[in-house]
Enzyme design. Structure first.
Site, PDB file in Angstrom:
ATOM      1  N   LYS A   1      -8.703  -4.907  12.299  1.00  9.15           N
ATOM      2  CA  LYS A   1      -7.527  -4.263  12.903  1.00  9.15           C
ATOM      3  C   LYS A   1      -7.214  -4.857  14.280  1.00  9.15           C
ATOM      4  O   LYS A   1      -6.060  -4.941  14.684  1.00  9.15           O
ATOM      5  CB  LYS A   1      -7.749  -2.751  12.983  1.00  9.15           C
TER       6      LYS A   1
ATOM      7  N   ASN B   1       0.926  -2.508   5.325  1.00  7.02           N
ATOM      8  CA  ASN B   1       0.234  -1.217   5.465  1.00  7.02           C
ATOM      9  C   ASN B   1      -1.060  -1.141   4.660  1.00  7.02           C
ATOM     10  O   ASN B   1      -1.973  -0.416   5.048  1.00  7.02           O
ATOM     11  CB  ASN B   1       1.190  -0.092   5.020  1.00  7.02           C
TER      12      ASN B   1
ATOM     13  N   TYR C   1     -14.142  -3.331   9.936  1.00  5.32           N
ATOM     14  CA  TYR C   1     -12.828  -2.666   9.920  1.00  5.32           C
ATOM     15  C   TYR C   1     -12.168  -2.812  11.298  1.00  5.32           C
ATOM     16  O   TYR C   1     -11.006  -3.226  11.402  1.00  5.32           O
ATOM     17  CB  TYR C   1     -12.998  -1.196   9.551  1.00  5.32           C
TER      18      TYR C   1
ATOM     19  N   THR D   1      -2.273  -1.743  -5.573  1.00  5.75           N
ATOM     20  CA  THR D   1      -3.178  -2.678  -6.250  1.00  5.75           C
ATOM     21  C   THR D   1      -2.715  -2.953  -7.687  1.00  5.75           C
ATOM     22  O   THR D   1      -2.582  -4.106  -8.106  1.00  5.75           O
ATOM     23  CB  THR D   1      -4.616  -2.125  -6.297  1.00  5.75           C
TER      24      THR D   1
ATOM     25  N   GLY E   1       0.816  -1.218   0.000  1.00  9.41           N
ATOM     26  CA  GLY E   1       0.000   0.000   0.000  1.00  9.41           C
ATOM     27  C   GLY E   1       0.845   1.261   0.000  1.00  9.41           C
ATOM     28  O   GLY E   1       0.566   2.208   0.740  1.00  9.41           O
ATOM     29  N   ALA E   2       1.848   1.293  -0.884  1.00 11.57           N
ATOM     30  CA  ALA E   2       2.804   2.412  -0.876  1.00 11.57           C
ATOM     31  C   ALA E   2       2.474   3.488  -1.908  1.00 11.57           C
ATOM     32  O   ALA E   2       3.264   4.404  -2.114  1.00 11.57           O
ATOM     33  CB  ALA E   2       4.221   1.871  -1.117  1.00 11.57           C
ATOM     34  N   SER E   3       1.306   3.395  -2.542  1.00 10.44           N
ATOM     35  CA  SER E   3       0.989   4.352  -3.616  1.00 10.44           C
ATOM     36  C   SER E   3       0.537   5.705  -3.092  1.00 10.44           C
ATOM     37  O   SER E   3       0.616   6.707  -3.807  1.00 10.44           O
ATOM     38  CB  SER E   3      -0.119   3.781  -4.506  1.00 10.44           C
ATOM     39  N   ARG E   4       0.023   5.739  -1.869  1.00  7.59           N
ATOM     40  CA  ARG E   4      -0.519   6.993  -1.347  1.00  7.59           C
ATOM     41  C   ARG E   4      -0.602   6.916   0.173  1.00  7.59           C
ATOM     42  O   ARG E   4      -0.306   5.878   0.760  1.00  7.59           O
ATOM     43  CB  ARG E   4      -1.895   7.307  -1.948  1.00  7.59           C
TER      44      ARG E   4
ATOM     45  N   ALA F   1     -12.758  -4.959  13.601  1.00  2.42           N
ATOM     46  CA  ALA F   1     -12.443  -6.371  13.870  1.00  2.42           C
ATOM     47  C   ALA F   1     -11.180  -6.799  13.131  1.00  2.42           C
ATOM     48  O   ALA F   1     -10.333  -7.517  13.674  1.00  2.42           O
ATOM     49  CB  ALA F   1     -13.625  -7.254  13.469  1.00  2.42           C
TER      50      ALA F   1
END
Ligand code: NAP
Length: 233
Positions: A143, A70, A139, A32, A7-10, A141
């Site tokens: 986490k 992430n 969400y 993605t 998840g490093a795009s933003r 749950a």
């Protein structure tokens, strides 16, 4: 260090990716669809974690020292949804936020056993402890599941030099929260934060960097809050 971050795009992931690179680490990022720098892989797809892992190992010359899980989604589903929509929403959130992270942790642990150790940093949320809105049970749950997983890894593999940390941000400025913060809920959110503002992605990135590269081994199993004292446990 050789680092894979999903998840490093933003948002938080992009900030952590840039920070870790700026400190001289060899970092492979993911999103993605991927891109010129990032590996692609939709984490709703059960095959994606191992494909992402293998691609990262290739790019990092066969060795990963740190995994940062992430990537995540914050989608809605409440009790008024149809059975089908409700179950689809739960499955999607649990798969992307928890199962894929577990799959990557498993691959990392097997690899770290061969290489002499490594670190895992899982990006959870304040919601794991505090709960979330009626639209976000799934969400919260997912986490909370991440916290239980991280602590189990820390306890189970510390003797093999494998360390695990979780980071629990509160509201952080990113695409995930932009609508909330700009909408009518923004003032209420700020009123609940003693620091008087939401966290920046750079602040969360700094905690990720510390856990990923510097936190002393005895801190393994720690969950680090970044929430402006909006939830103190
Ligand atoms: P964001 O700006 O929405 O970015 C999410 C990242 O996850 C993007 O890189 C996105 O990639 C990736 N992602 C989403 N769905 C994916 C999928 N199906 N497959 C692969 N990658 C996917 O989020 P953020 O606010 O930076 O949040 C990052 C992490 O912090 C998440 O785990 C989130 O739950 C957690 N967190 C955030 C906050 C907050 O207030 N922002 C608070 C607590 C915890 P694409 O660009 O390709 O979609």
């Amino acid at each position: 260090m050789n680092i894979l971050i999903t998840g490093a795009s933003r948002g938080i992931g992009a900030a952590a990716y840039a920070l870790l690179k700026s400190r001289g680490h060899d970092v492979v990022g993911h999103s993605t669809r991927g891109g010129s720098e990032l590996i692609g892989g939709d984490l709703e797809d059960s095959e994606a974690p191992s494909l992402i892992w293998d691609a990262a190992i290739d790019r990092l010359d066969g060795k990963i020292d740190v995994l940062v899980n992430n990537a995540g989604i914050y989608e809605t589903a409440d009790e008024t949804a149809s059975d089908e929509d409700w179950q689809r929403a739960w499955a999607r959130t649990m798969t992307i936020n928890l199962q894929s992270a577990a799959d990557l942790c498993r691959l990392a642990i097997r690899h770290f056993r061969e290489t002499g150790g490594g670190r895992i940093v899982n990006i959870s949320s304040r919601a794991a402890y505090r709960g979330d809105s009626p639209q976000h049970w799934h969400y919260a749950a997912s986490k909370a599941g991440m916290i239980g997983m991280t602590k189990s890894i820390a306890r189970g593999y510390a003797s093999e030099g494998i360390l695990a940390f979780a980071v629990t941000p509160g509201f952080t400025v990113s695409e995930m929260t932009a609508d909330y913060l700009e909408g009518r809920g923004g003032a209420k959110i700020l009123a609940e934060i003693p620091l008087g503002r939401v966290a920046s992605t750079d602040e969360v990135a700094e905690v990720i960097r510390w856990a990923a590269t510097e936190a002393p081994p005895s801190a393994t199993g720690a969950v680090i809050d970044v929430n402006g004292a909006s939830y103190v446990r």
